[in-house]
Design a protein around this motif. Sequence first.
Motif, short mmCIF file in Angstrom:
data_model
loop_
_atom_site.label_atom_id
_atom_site.label_comp_id
_atom_site.label_asym_id
_atom_site.label_seq_id
_atom_site.Cartn_x
_atom_site.Cartn_y
_atom_site.Cartn_z
N MET A 118 0.83 -1.20 0.00
CA MET A 118 0.00 0.00 0.00
C MET A 118 0.86 1.25 0.00
N ALA A 119 1.82 1.24 0.88
CA ALA A 119 2.62 2.45 1.03
C ALA A 119 3.69 2.57 -0.04
N THR A 120 3.89 1.52 -0.81
CA THR A 120 4.94 1.60 -1.82
C THR A 120 4.44 2.29 -3.08
N GLY A 121 5.37 2.83 -3.82
CA GLY A 121 5.01 3.47 -5.07
C GLY A 121 4.41 4.85 -4.86
N ASN A 122 4.50 5.62 -5.90
CA ASN A 122 3.96 6.97 -5.81
C ASN A 122 2.49 6.95 -6.18
N TRP A 123 1.64 6.76 -5.17
CA TRP A 123 0.21 6.57 -5.47
C TRP A 123 -0.44 7.80 -6.05
N ARG A 124 0.20 8.97 -5.86
CA ARG A 124 -0.41 10.17 -6.44
C ARG A 124 -0.32 10.15 -7.96
N LEU A 125 0.58 9.34 -8.50
CA LEU A 125 0.73 9.31 -9.95
C LEU A 125 -0.15 8.25 -10.61
N ILE A 126 -0.87 7.48 -9.82
CA ILE A 126 -1.75 6.47 -10.41
C ILE A 126 -2.92 7.17 -11.08
N ASP A 127 -3.14 6.85 -12.32
CA ASP A 127 -4.26 7.44 -13.05
C ASP A 127 -5.53 6.67 -12.69
N VAL A 128 -6.23 7.16 -11.66
CA VAL A 128 -7.39 6.41 -11.19
C VAL A 128 -8.50 6.39 -12.23
#
Lengths: 194, 368
Positions: free
Chosen positions: A1-11
Amino acid sequence: MATGNWRLIDVDALDPENAFPAELLTPQFAPVPLADIQALANHCRQSLQRGEQEEALLTALKNVPYGGDDQGKELHLATILEILSSIKQAEMTPILARIYSSPNGTELLDALMKYLYKGMARHNASNNGTPGVSVHATGASSVSGFGGATREFGVAPSRGDGGGMSVLLSWHEKVVDVAGTGAIVRVMTDRRTV
Amino acid sequence: MSVPEVNLLFHEPIADHSFSADRNLLAVARDSRVQLYARSGNGFALQDELAGHDKTVTSVDIAPQSGKIVTCSQDRNALVWEPSPTGWKPTLVLLRINRAATHVRWSPDETKFAVGSGARVIAVCYFEEENDWWVSKHLKKPLRTTVLSLNWHPNSVLLAAGSADAHARVFSAFIKGVDQRPEPTVWGERLPFNTVCGEFSNSSGGWVHSVAFSPSGNALAYAAHDSSITVVYPSAPEQPPLSVVSITTQMLPFTSLIWAREDQIIAAGHDCHPVVFQGDMNGGWTQAYSIDDPAQRQDSGEGAESSALNMFRQMDLKGRTTSVDDTNLKTIHQNTISTIRPYQGEPGNVSKFSSTGVDGRIVIFPVA
């Protein structure tokens, strides 16, 4: 969950209902064959040779090939630029005022504004000269702003970058005087590109 | 012609404002709070603060009869505030949206309200007695972008929405069990929920910032980001409209518009002063005049009184005596006007309207 830059995920890409077809916004036009645009260019050039600059400008602005391909659009841009550079400084405002007060006048000046910006953009970016207008590839002209400061830089740039840009800038100043800042805004919003 | 009444509330943007029916209470959306101001003399005094949202409040609306306040925010929630002996009591509304709420308005009969959002839906909310809370139904199709503005038809069933895909649409927001079956109008006869009664755009496009039904409900006006306003006269259900009049202006885009009369529209926006449009279906519409026109503003007035002081100050600050006032706009509002609303007069004969904007001012303008 905390890994990766979740703000860059194109939801939105994960949402199946999010399909947004581009043609919803971009109006469709029937394709305009290159020969027609060429014929129009010749027609305008003949008007110019007879000294009927205003007539030529009106014809070119009334027949904007929105449905043309890139080559056709470039050709029409060259036609318009040729007409613009043939009109004397003192005649610009009277011609624009007459066009503006004619029926559908704002639409015509909006189209002119689109060509001014297109002319400036390619003047800035490209190295290949436009046929019919003297373009020097300086790559250093100072037009970068779109909105706010337009009234101020409506004068010829101080750098010696030939006639092309200074013609466009003086036309730009005159069009804003006549059609207001609304014309600039509409260049940005309009999906009918030139 | 009376003078506009100007009050500077604070130096922050006002996203939206709403007056109570007696015009004694003013609610303004300030950052993530809603502040309630009471009339005191010529000004406004801060009375209460509604803190319940944790992101920017985008819209606020006071119901004229019941006095309930509805607010919505970028935190994806809407709250209904009711007065109680211990202060304002919020009730959370189940909007079921996953993007910011952008705009909220009570229906004229105050049984429902609609919330526009970035989630490509409009949540139409109504009170469910059995469960004792506000629930919502979603208007979805054919919305594909953020809904920026909403306006209710006088019959409380039809809802107009302007969105970022350059379209203004008219929907039916008929809720079974809440609404009576409406009289047939030019927009449609049978109106189940989510009927699309009209879909309009204009040639040069642009986000639709504001929509408004005319006082009779038989015409729709909208302002788009191409500096235009468009007035649509529908003919009959399923038929193309009788007339669509688009006025492109020389100004910067308008963000808000209201109908003063059936033949008069007021619009205001990025040019910081309101403009009046007049016309009708047959004669077409024209830009009639500007209210608070910067071109007619004289520079004298206050400046002249302290001219000696000003002169030395200018010399000190700028090294020259000519005091060119280049930091203030010549309009009353010093920044974009974001909302205008009717202030005085019946619908269809508005004589004064209020405006708020990014500069934190509230101005009450006379129409004429």
